[in-house]
Motif scaffolding. Structure first.
Motif, PDB file in Angstrom:
ATOM      1  N   ILE A   1       0.740  -6.123 -16.697  1.00  0.00           N
ATOM      2  CA  ILE A   1       1.736  -6.071 -15.614  1.00  0.00           C
ATOM      3  C   ILE A   1       2.368  -7.438 -15.395  1.00  0.00           C
ATOM      4  O   ILE A   1       3.597  -7.561 -15.272  1.00  0.00           O
ATOM      5  N   VAL A   2       1.547  -8.483 -15.356  1.00  0.00           N
ATOM      6  CA  VAL A   2       2.058  -9.824 -15.072  1.00  0.00           C
ATOM      7  C   VAL A   2       2.815 -10.404 -16.258  1.00  0.00           C
ATOM      8  O   VAL A   2       3.894 -10.992 -16.104  1.00  0.00           O
ATOM      9  N   ASP A   3       2.278 -10.241 -17.476  1.00  0.00           N
ATOM     10  CA  ASP A   3       2.928 -10.808 -18.661  1.00  0.00           C
ATOM     11  C   ASP A   3       4.326 -10.240 -18.885  1.00  0.00           C
ATOM     12  O   ASP A   3       5.229 -10.933 -19.356  1.00  0.00           O
ATOM     13  N   PHE A   4       4.505  -8.966 -18.543  1.00  0.00           N
ATOM     14  CA  PHE A   4       5.810  -8.324 -18.744  1.00  0.00           C
ATOM     15  C   PHE A   4       6.617  -8.246 -17.442  1.00  0.00           C
ATOM     16  O   PHE A   4       7.613  -7.511 -17.368  1.00  0.00           O
ATOM     17  N   GLU A   5       6.175  -9.006 -16.421  1.00  0.00           N
ATOM     18  CA  GLU A   5       6.895  -9.139 -15.148  1.00  0.00           C
ATOM     19  C   GLU A   5       7.227  -7.781 -14.540  1.00  0.00           C
ATOM     20  O   GLU A   5       8.359  -7.505 -14.127  1.00  0.00           O
ATOM     21  N   ARG A   6       6.190  -6.925 -14.473  1.00  0.00           N
ATOM     22  CA  ARG A   6       6.388  -5.587 -13.922  1.00  0.00           C
ATOM     23  C   ARG A   6       5.763  -5.439 -12.533  1.00  0.00           C
ATOM     24  O   ARG A   6       5.341  -4.365 -12.135  1.00  0.00           O
ATOM     25  N   GLU A   7       5.725  -6.549 -11.788  1.00  0.00           N
ATOM     26  CA  GLU A   7       5.109  -6.495 -10.465  1.00  0.00           C
ATOM     27  C   GLU A   7       5.841  -5.545  -9.507  1.00  0.00           C
ATOM     28  O   GLU A   7       5.226  -4.893  -8.672  1.00  0.00           O
ATOM     29  N   GLY A   8       7.175  -5.487  -9.604  1.00  0.00           N
ATOM     30  CA  GLY A   8       7.951  -4.581  -8.751  1.00  0.00           C
ATOM     31  C   GLY A   8       7.933  -5.017  -7.302  1.00  0.00           C
ATOM     32  O   GLY A   8       8.067  -6.194  -6.982  1.00  0.00           O
ATOM     33  N   SER A   9       7.725  -4.067  -6.403  1.00  0.00           N
ATOM     34  CA  SER A   9       7.700  -4.366  -4.964  1.00  0.00           C
ATOM     35  C   SER A   9       6.313  -4.058  -4.399  1.00  0.00           C
ATOM     36  O   SER A   9       5.571  -3.242  -4.942  1.00  0.00           O
ATOM     37  N   CYS A  10       5.998  -4.711  -3.288  1.00  0.00           N
ATOM     38  CA  CYS A  10       4.696  -4.523  -2.634  1.00  0.00           C
ATOM     39  C   CYS A  10       4.568  -3.074  -2.159  1.00  0.00           C
ATOM     40  O   CYS A  10       5.476  -2.544  -1.502  1.00  0.00           O
TER      41      CYS A  10
ATOM     42  N   GLY B   1       5.332 -14.906 -10.484  1.00  0.00           N
ATOM     43  CA  GLY B   1       4.824 -16.268 -10.432  1.00  0.00           C
ATOM     44  C   GLY B   1       5.001 -16.959  -9.095  1.00  0.00           C
ATOM     45  O   GLY B   1       4.856 -18.176  -9.006  1.00  0.00           O
ATOM     46  N   ASP B   2       5.313 -16.197  -8.047  1.00  0.00           N
ATOM     47  CA  ASP B   2       5.606 -16.831  -6.757  1.00  0.00           C
ATOM     48  C   ASP B   2       4.786 -16.226  -5.627  1.00  0.00           C
ATOM     49  O   ASP B   2       5.270 -16.078  -4.510  1.00  0.00           O
ATOM     50  N   GLY B   3       3.537 -15.876  -5.917  1.00  0.00           N
ATOM     51  CA  GLY B   3       2.698 -15.316  -4.865  1.00  0.00           C
ATOM     52  C   GLY B   3       1.342 -14.907  -5.405  1.00  0.00           C
ATOM     53  O   GLY B   3       1.082 -14.985  -6.605  1.00  0.00           O
ATOM     54  N   ILE B   4       0.467 -14.486  -4.497  1.00  0.00           N
ATOM     55  CA  ILE B   4      -0.868 -14.009  -4.875  1.00  0.00           C
ATOM     56  C   ILE B   4      -0.857 -12.498  -4.709  1.00  0.00           C
ATOM     57  O   ILE B   4      -0.795 -11.983  -3.585  1.00  0.00           O
ATOM     58  N   TYR B   5      -0.912 -11.794  -5.828  1.00  0.00           N
ATOM     59  CA  TYR B   5      -0.754 -10.349  -5.812  1.00  0.00           C
ATOM     60  C   TYR B   5      -2.036  -9.648  -6.274  1.00  0.00           C
ATOM     61  O   TYR B   5      -2.695 -10.086  -7.214  1.00  0.00           O
ATOM     62  N   ALA B   6      -2.358  -8.543  -5.587  1.00  0.00           N
ATOM     63  CA  ALA B   6      -3.534  -7.742  -5.928  1.00  0.00           C
ATOM     64  C   ALA B   6      -3.082  -6.505  -6.695  1.00  0.00           C
ATOM     65  O   ALA B   6      -2.039  -5.921  -6.400  1.00  0.00           O
ATOM     66  N   ILE B   7      -3.889  -6.105  -7.677  1.00  0.00           N
ATOM     67  CA  ILE B   7      -3.578  -4.950  -8.512  1.00  0.00           C
ATOM     68  C   ILE B   7      -4.695  -3.930  -8.377  1.00  0.00           C
ATOM     69  O   ILE B   7      -5.876  -4.269  -8.474  1.00  0.00           O
TER      70      ILE B   7
ATOM     71  N   VAL C   1       0.820  -2.677  -6.947  1.00  0.00           N
ATOM     72  CA  VAL C   1       0.699  -4.124  -6.775  1.00  0.00           C
ATOM     73  C   VAL C   1       1.089  -4.447  -5.331  1.00  0.00           C
ATOM     74  O   VAL C   1       2.073  -3.912  -4.818  1.00  0.00           O
ATOM     75  N   THR C   2       0.301  -5.314  -4.696  1.00  0.00           N
ATOM     76  CA  THR C   2       0.578  -5.663  -3.307  1.00  0.00           C
ATOM     77  C   THR C   2       0.353  -7.154  -3.083  1.00  0.00           C
ATOM     78  O   THR C   2      -0.301  -7.827  -3.891  1.00  0.00           O
ATOM     79  N   HIS C   3       0.926  -7.675  -1.984  1.00  0.00           N
ATOM     80  CA  HIS C   3       0.529  -9.008  -1.544  1.00  0.00           C
ATOM     81  C   HIS C   3      -0.947  -8.932  -1.170  1.00  0.00           C
ATOM     82  O   HIS C   3      -1.383  -7.949  -0.564  1.00  0.00           O
ATOM     83  N   ILE C   4      -1.715  -9.956  -1.480  1.00  0.00           N
ATOM     84  CA  ILE C   4      -3.136  -9.932  -1.145  1.00  0.00           C
ATOM     85  C   ILE C   4      -3.334  -9.862   0.372  1.00  0.00           C
ATOM     86  O   ILE C   4      -4.256  -9.208   0.864  1.00  0.00           O
TER      87      ILE C   4
ATOM     88  N   LYS D   1     -12.044  -9.951  -7.713  1.00  0.00           N
ATOM     89  CA  LYS D   1     -12.619 -10.489  -8.954  1.00  0.00           C
ATOM     90  C   LYS D   1     -11.576 -10.522 -10.066  1.00  0.00           C
ATOM     91  O   LYS D   1     -11.442 -11.510 -10.790  1.00  0.00           O
ATOM     92  N   GLU D   2     -10.805  -9.443 -10.208  1.00  0.00           N
ATOM     93  CA  GLU D   2      -9.733  -9.427 -11.214  1.00  0.00           C
ATOM     94  C   GLU D   2      -8.686 -10.474 -10.892  1.00  0.00           C
ATOM     95  O   GLU D   2      -8.159 -11.154 -11.782  1.00  0.00           O
ATOM     96  N   LEU D   3      -8.372 -10.613  -9.612  1.00  0.00           N
ATOM     97  CA  LEU D   3      -7.376 -11.595  -9.188  1.00  0.00           C
ATOM     98  C   LEU D   3      -7.810 -13.015  -9.558  1.00  0.00           C
ATOM     99  O   LEU D   3      -7.021 -13.803 -10.071  1.00  0.00           O
ATOM    100  N   THR D   4      -9.092 -13.347  -9.294  1.00  0.00           N
ATOM    101  CA  THR D   4      -9.561 -14.698  -9.615  1.00  0.00           C
ATOM    102  C   THR D   4      -9.637 -14.923 -11.115  1.00  0.00           C
ATOM    103  O   THR D   4      -9.397 -16.033 -11.596  1.00  0.00           O
ATOM    104  N   LEU D   5      -9.942 -13.884 -11.876  1.00  0.00           N
ATOM    105  CA  LEU D   5      -9.939 -14.012 -13.336  1.00  0.00           C
ATOM    106  C   LEU D   5      -8.520 -14.263 -13.842  1.00  0.00           C
ATOM    107  O   LEU D   5      -8.296 -15.095 -14.726  1.00  0.00           O
ATOM    108  N   ARG D   6      -7.551 -13.545 -13.265  1.00  0.00           N
ATOM    109  CA  ARG D   6      -6.154 -13.685 -13.690  1.00  0.00           C
ATOM    110  C   ARG D   6      -5.597 -15.056 -13.339  1.00  0.00           C
ATOM    111  O   ARG D   6      -4.829 -15.652 -14.102  1.00  0.00           O
ATOM    112  N   MET D   7      -5.988 -15.592 -12.177  1.00  0.00           N
ATOM    113  CA  MET D   7      -5.388 -16.832 -11.702  1.00  0.00           C
ATOM    114  C   MET D   7      -6.126 -18.090 -12.142  1.00  0.00           C
ATOM    115  O   MET D   7      -5.510 -19.147 -12.300  1.00  0.00           O
ATOM    116  N   ARG D   8      -7.460 -17.999 -12.322  1.00  0.00           N
ATOM    117  CA  ARG D   8      -8.190 -19.213 -12.687  1.00  0.00           C
ATOM    118  C   ARG D   8      -9.354 -18.958 -13.642  1.00  0.00           C
ATOM    119  O   ARG D   8     -10.309 -19.712 -13.689  1.00  0.00           O
TER     120      ARG D   8
END
Length: 411
Positions: A215-224, A234-240, A249-252, A288-295
């Motif tokens: 989702i992130v690599d192909f910029e398919r985040e869409g809307s919350c 690349g401009d926020g912390i998003y949960a999947i 996908v939502t804002h955390i 956990k997925e979010l932290t793996l994706r971000m760091r």
């Protein structure tokens, strides 16, 4: 305290019991229970002096507590479990055990531990505000210890939170069939019980991580899925959403508030339903997925690394096993170093506490003496008595001062 590592795939605090002398117990923590038990029993390098006595071996892991949001959190819980008579996480009026006098160096003397006392204090720690909302899981490998736990639960003043899973995980009934006669299927079934069957890597998160990466690599985040604002890449912390067929996908922050609709007094939720598919998920699985994706780039690369095909030769097999053992040692050493670095960062926040962090991994539980044991690399006992006492007291203060709240899972 800032963190630059993902939530660990696995880290546990464990209760060790001597099979020869059941009253001899030990509390520790590890990211790899199988390897750690081999160390305690002398089958691998390392271990603790306290468990090295031949008269007490073999040891068994009676139960473990898992689900810690960080390695530091596991260390904090371990120390509180070892020292229920002085930990600040237990109010003085709620203590079950009290100091057994004072040591020569001055600090309160730890009361003698037993399986019953450790289980009763474990029950208390799982109820205190500091730990009760963590996504913890209690797993029992010894049936008689589990029965002791149930007996204490009936007499305890209050029950533990329902969100803390209690799992009996006993080995299958023994048969007269020898190991050499077991079929591959029987051996695989045997390994699905106890510490051998624990998932200590990120394998359970692989599908979720792969979907999030796509989702992130192909910029398919869409809307919350909650506030419907556009999610800028690349401009926020998003949960999947962890559900395989859902790409919500939502804002955390939006998801956190959504999960907390019926629990507004808390900062971090325990679980909730996806706003799109309605599937209930634990907050820790989302994060956990979010932290793996971000760091967790290194961890993700290792998760998707293609394994080499086996050659089938005995020499190659032995080399692979040795290589795997070396990797385990390196991984555990890296995790120890990470915890020490994080403790030093904590101490660095106050110049007066800069020297308070010693070698945390050298501290060992000793329930029947005032001595402290160490691993095979160095010896605290070899240092001057005054220096040793000061170092231990300072380290204890650092661990107790790291009074995390739920919000720091994401800090």
């Amino acid at each position: 305290m800032p963190m630059d590592r993902p939530i660990p795939a696995f880290y546990c605090c464990y209760l060790l019991r001597s099979t020869v002398r059941p009253n001899s117990v030990y509390v520790g923590s590890t990211p790899n229970p199988v390897r750690r038990l081999r160390q305690h029993n002398g089958d691998a390098k390392g271990g603790a002096v306290r468990t090295s006595r031949a008269s007490l071996r073999p040891w068994e892991m009676s139960c473990i507590v898992t689900g810690f949001p960080s390695h530091i959190a596991a260390l904090q819980f371990e120390w509180a479990w070892q020292n229920p008579h002085i930990t600040t996480h237990i109010p003085a009026e709620s203590r079950i055990q009290h100091a057994a006098g004072k040591k020569r160096s001055g600090p309160p003397k730890r009361p003698r531990h037993s399986v019953a006392s450790l289980l009763s204090n474990l029950h208390l720690l799982l109820r205190v505000p500091t730990f009760s909302r963590w996504p913890l899981e209690l797993r029992f490998f010894s049936e008689d210890v589990y029965k002791s736990w149930l007996k204490w639960c009936k007499s305890a003043a209050k029950p533990i939170r329902e969100s803390i899973n209690i799992i009996p995980d006993f080995p299958p009934l023994k048969t007269e069939v020898s190991d050499s006669d077991e079929s591959p299927r029987a051996k695989k079934r045997k390994l699905s019980h106890g510490i051998q069957g624990l998932a200590v890597a990120y394998e359970n998160e692989k599908a979720h991580v792969e979907k999030g990466k796509n989702i992130v690599d192909f910029e398919r985040e869409g809307s919350c899925a909650i506030c419907h604002d556009q999610l800028e890449h690349g401009d926020g912390i998003y949960a999947i959403c962890p559900a395989p067929a859902c790409e919500s996908v939502t804002h955390i922050t939006c998801l956190g508030q959504h999960f907390l609709r019926d629990d507004e007094d808390s900062l971090v939720p325990i679980k909730g339903k996806c706003p799109s598919c309605g599937t209930e998920h634990r907050w820790v699985d989302v994060v956990k997925e979010l932290t793996l994706r971000m760091r967790g780039q290194k961890e993700v690369e290792k998760l998707f690394k293609v394994k080499r095909a086996r050659t089938g030769k005995a020499t190659a097999s032995r080399a692979a096993i040795e290589s795997s053992d070396e990797e385990d040692e390196m991984d555990e050493e890296a995790q120890r170093q990470e915890i020490e670095d994080q403790l030093r960062e904590l101490a660095a926040s106050d110049p007066r506490r800069e020297k308070m962090v010693g070698d945390w991994h050298e501290i060992d539980d000793s329930d029947d003496s005032d001595t402290r044991s160490i691993d095979s690399r160095t010896s605290v006992a070899s240092r001057p008595a005054g220096t040793q006492a000061k170092q231990l007291a300072r380290l204890n203060a650092i661990i107790e001062d790291s009074d995390w709240d739920d919000a720091e899972i994401l800090d």
